[in-house]
Write a protein that holds these residues in place. Sequence first.
Motif, PDB file in Angstrom:
ATOM      1  N   ALA A   1       0.737  -1.038  -0.165  1.00 13.54           N
ATOM      2  CA  ALA A   1      -0.134  -0.117  -0.071  1.00 13.54           C
ATOM      3  C   ALA A   1       0.859   1.132   0.064  1.00 13.54           C
ATOM      4  O   ALA A   1       0.835   2.253  -0.790  1.00 13.54           O
ATOM      5  CB  ALA A   1      -0.999  -0.045   1.277  1.00 13.54           C
ATOM      6  N   VAL A   2       1.993   1.044   0.626  1.00 14.34           N
ATOM      7  CA  VAL A   2       2.929   2.293   0.902  1.00 14.34           C
ATOM      8  C   VAL A   2       3.480   2.527  -0.630  1.00 14.34           C
ATOM      9  O   VAL A   2       3.583   3.508  -1.004  1.00 14.34           O
ATOM     10  CB  VAL A   2       3.931   2.113   1.833  1.00 14.34           C
ATOM     11  N   LEU A   3       4.148   1.496  -1.156  1.00 13.89           N
ATOM     12  CA  LEU A   3       4.488   1.357  -2.587  1.00 13.89           C
ATOM     13  C   LEU A   3       3.736   2.074  -3.597  1.00 13.89           C
ATOM     14  O   LEU A   3       4.103   2.728  -4.735  1.00 13.89           O
ATOM     15  CB  LEU A   3       5.337   0.154  -2.924  1.00 13.89           C
ATOM     16  N   GLU A   4       2.183   1.668  -3.522  1.00 13.95           N
ATOM     17  CA  GLU A   4       1.505   2.245  -4.307  1.00 13.95           C
ATOM     18  C   GLU A   4       1.075   3.676  -4.253  1.00 13.95           C
ATOM     19  O   GLU A   4       1.177   4.221  -5.316  1.00 13.95           O
ATOM     20  CB  GLU A   4       0.162   1.288  -4.564  1.00 13.95           C
TER      21      GLU A   4
ATOM     22  N   GLU B   1       4.016   5.419  -5.997  1.00 17.57           N
ATOM     23  CA  GLU B   1       4.028   5.464  -7.525  1.00 17.57           C
ATOM     24  C   GLU B   1       3.033   6.372  -7.895  1.00 17.57           C
ATOM     25  O   GLU B   1       3.235   7.074  -9.079  1.00 17.57           O
ATOM     26  CB  GLU B   1       3.618   3.873  -8.043  1.00 17.57           C
ATOM     27  N   GLU B   2       2.029   6.804  -7.083  1.00 14.64           N
ATOM     28  CA  GLU B   2       0.989   7.790  -7.529  1.00 14.64           C
ATOM     29  C   GLU B   2       1.866   9.501  -7.399  1.00 14.64           C
ATOM     30  O   GLU B   2       1.362  10.056  -8.275  1.00 14.64           O
ATOM     31  CB  GLU B   2      -0.107   7.942  -6.312  1.00 14.64           C
ATOM     32  N   HIS B   3       2.921   9.449  -6.646  1.00 14.34           N
ATOM     33  CA  HIS B   3       3.649  10.587  -6.794  1.00 14.34           C
ATOM     34  C   HIS B   3       4.760  10.365  -7.603  1.00 14.34           C
ATOM     35  O   HIS B   3       5.810  11.269  -7.636  1.00 14.34           O
ATOM     36  CB  HIS B   3       4.168  10.840  -5.343  1.00 14.34           C
ATOM     37  N   ASN B   4       4.900   9.539  -8.569  1.00 17.15           N
ATOM     38  CA  ASN B   4       6.094   9.152  -9.433  1.00 17.15           C
ATOM     39  C   ASN B   4       7.381   9.086  -8.554  1.00 17.15           C
ATOM     40  O   ASN B   4       8.347   9.437  -9.192  1.00 17.15           O
ATOM     41  CB  ASN B   4       6.242  10.310 -10.430  1.00 17.15           C
ATOM     42  N   LEU B   5       7.298   8.431  -7.583  1.00 19.90           N
ATOM     43  CA  LEU B   5       8.471   8.038  -6.626  1.00 19.90           C
ATOM     44  C   LEU B   5       8.544   6.607  -6.852  1.00 19.90           C
ATOM     45  O   LEU B   5       7.685   5.836  -7.133  1.00 19.90           O
ATOM     46  CB  LEU B   5       8.299   8.555  -5.473  1.00 19.90           C
TER      47      LEU B   5
ATOM     48  N   VAL C   1      12.356  -1.427   5.900  1.00 20.63           N
ATOM     49  CA  VAL C   1      12.721  -0.056   5.739  1.00 20.63           C
ATOM     50  C   VAL C   1      12.204   0.414   4.329  1.00 20.63           C
ATOM     51  O   VAL C   1      12.969  -0.558   3.358  1.00 20.63           O
ATOM     52  CB  VAL C   1      13.796   0.572   6.261  1.00 20.63           C
ATOM     53  N   ILE C   2      11.590   1.478   3.772  1.00 20.41           N
ATOM     54  CA  ILE C   2      11.545   1.743   2.431  1.00 20.41           C
ATOM     55  C   ILE C   2      11.951   3.158   2.376  1.00 20.41           C
ATOM     56  O   ILE C   2      11.892   4.163   2.748  1.00 20.41           O
ATOM     57  CB  ILE C   2       9.986   2.062   2.152  1.00 20.41           C
ATOM     58  N   GLY C   3      13.144   2.938   1.435  1.00 21.10           N
ATOM     59  CA  GLY C   3      13.588   4.225   0.859  1.00 21.10           C
ATOM     60  C   GLY C   3      13.095   4.774  -0.350  1.00 21.10           C
ATOM     61  O   GLY C   3      12.690   4.214  -1.163  1.00 21.10           O
ATOM     62  N   VAL C   4      12.847   6.003  -0.142  1.00 19.72           N
ATOM     63  CA  VAL C   4      11.839   6.752  -1.127  1.00 19.72           C
ATOM     64  C   VAL C   4      12.824   7.508  -1.899  1.00 19.72           C
ATOM     65  O   VAL C   4      13.560   8.330  -1.191  1.00 19.72           O
ATOM     66  CB  VAL C   4      10.911   7.573  -0.371  1.00 19.72           C
ATOM     67  N   VAL C   5      12.840   7.362  -3.195  1.00 14.34           N
ATOM     68  CA  VAL C   5      13.689   8.405  -4.211  1.00 14.34           C
ATOM     69  C   VAL C   5      12.887   8.607  -5.299  1.00 14.34           C
ATOM     70  O   VAL C   5      11.966   8.018  -5.465  1.00 14.34           O
ATOM     71  CB  VAL C   5      15.036   7.402  -4.583  1.00 14.34           C
ATOM     72  N   GLY C   6      13.364   9.977  -5.784  1.00  7.81           N
ATOM     73  CA  GLY C   6      12.568  10.401  -6.977  1.00  7.81           C
ATOM     74  C   GLY C   6      13.202  12.061  -7.234  1.00  7.81           C
ATOM     75  O   GLY C   6      13.707  12.726  -6.326  1.00  7.81           O
ATOM     76  N   ALA C   7      12.616  12.539  -8.209  1.00  8.42           N
ATOM     77  CA  ALA C   7      13.121  13.944  -8.475  1.00  8.42           C
ATOM     78  C   ALA C   7      12.389  14.944  -7.594  1.00  8.42           C
ATOM     79  O   ALA C   7      13.392  15.762  -7.113  1.00  8.42           O
ATOM     80  CB  ALA C   7      12.798  14.166  -9.979  1.00  8.42           C
ATOM     81  N   ALA C   8      11.228  14.814  -7.198  1.00 11.48           N
ATOM     82  CA  ALA C   8      10.808  15.831  -6.279  1.00 11.48           C
ATOM     83  C   ALA C   8       9.773  15.226  -5.230  1.00 11.48           C
ATOM     84  O   ALA C   8       8.654  14.237  -5.582  1.00 11.48           O
ATOM     85  CB  ALA C   8       9.803  16.678  -6.987  1.00 11.48           C
TER      86      ALA C   8
END
Length: 338
Positions: free
Chosen positions: A16-19, A22-26, A38-45
Amino acid sequence: MIVVMQAGSEEQLIDAVLERLEEHNLRGHLVRGEERTVIGVVGAAIPPTLKEELAHFTGVQETLRITQPYKLVSRELRTQDTVVDVRGIKVGAGNCVVIAGPCSVESEEQIMKTAHAVREAGATMLRGGAFKPRSSPYTFRGMGETGLQLLAQAREETGLPIVTEVMTPNDVDLVTRYADVLQIGARNMQNYQLLEEVGRTGMPVLLKRGLSATIEEWLLSAEYVAAQGNPNVILCERGIRTFETATRNTLDLNAVALAKRRTHLPVLVDPSHGTGKWYLVPNLTLAGIAAGADGIIIEVHPDPDRARSDGAQSLSCENFAALMPKIVAVVNAVGRKM
């Protein structure tokens, strides 16, 4: 950003967290520990509201900002040391590996003699260049695929995994057919297309620090590999260019100790390129291990005086055999294991 899940969180809660990411293009990179994920969140913004959004998700314990520009390779994401498996050989987390072999593969006789000698002395992997980046276009630049075939033959005879350099994205498919570890040389540390290509292979990658690269730039280059979903990165300090001319480079052991604090990745030392002088290699080898390195990569040649590249910094097979007991002694003295 780091999302820390509660102990025992079910897969559907993690999904659910991963989904939502993805909604935020992360993208979310999972780090599964013994007790929690632990989930590492990466993305442009990363949206400023994401922290509050995720705090309401069932199973989320807390969210934290990563302060370093490199995210996936930072100790803020993963406090436990990464162990890279190379054909059953563990690199990292208290293990010390010794990678030895010639700068470049020159002939069947040369690579076979070297492989058997370093194996008998106690080396754990064989290094050798089939493609060589050289400052002058007129010097020996390697044997290409023939060199790779000879390295594979040496592995067949000795059982030593192969570490060899890949220089261009177009060469990655070819080199992966023969190598066990893909080496990125100092000149290619910031070749981002190459870093992404080797990252997509999932194979172990040995990333050498650039001649003038800062530690942060070095770790950001490792991030390029990890961002492709490949956590199997091994860092290598190989000396930096300074005002000093008495040695080829200045081996920066500060970087070894600091990198071990800032990243969970294993760190090796290359005293051959770090000094450029064979008679300095033994002392800097022992100093590198004492400084916390997870292993050493050394150039060894059966006849250094006739080597087609880097003979001045290569140990003879006899000198390498004499060094190995000293390496073992220092490894034991600092509470590590071969």
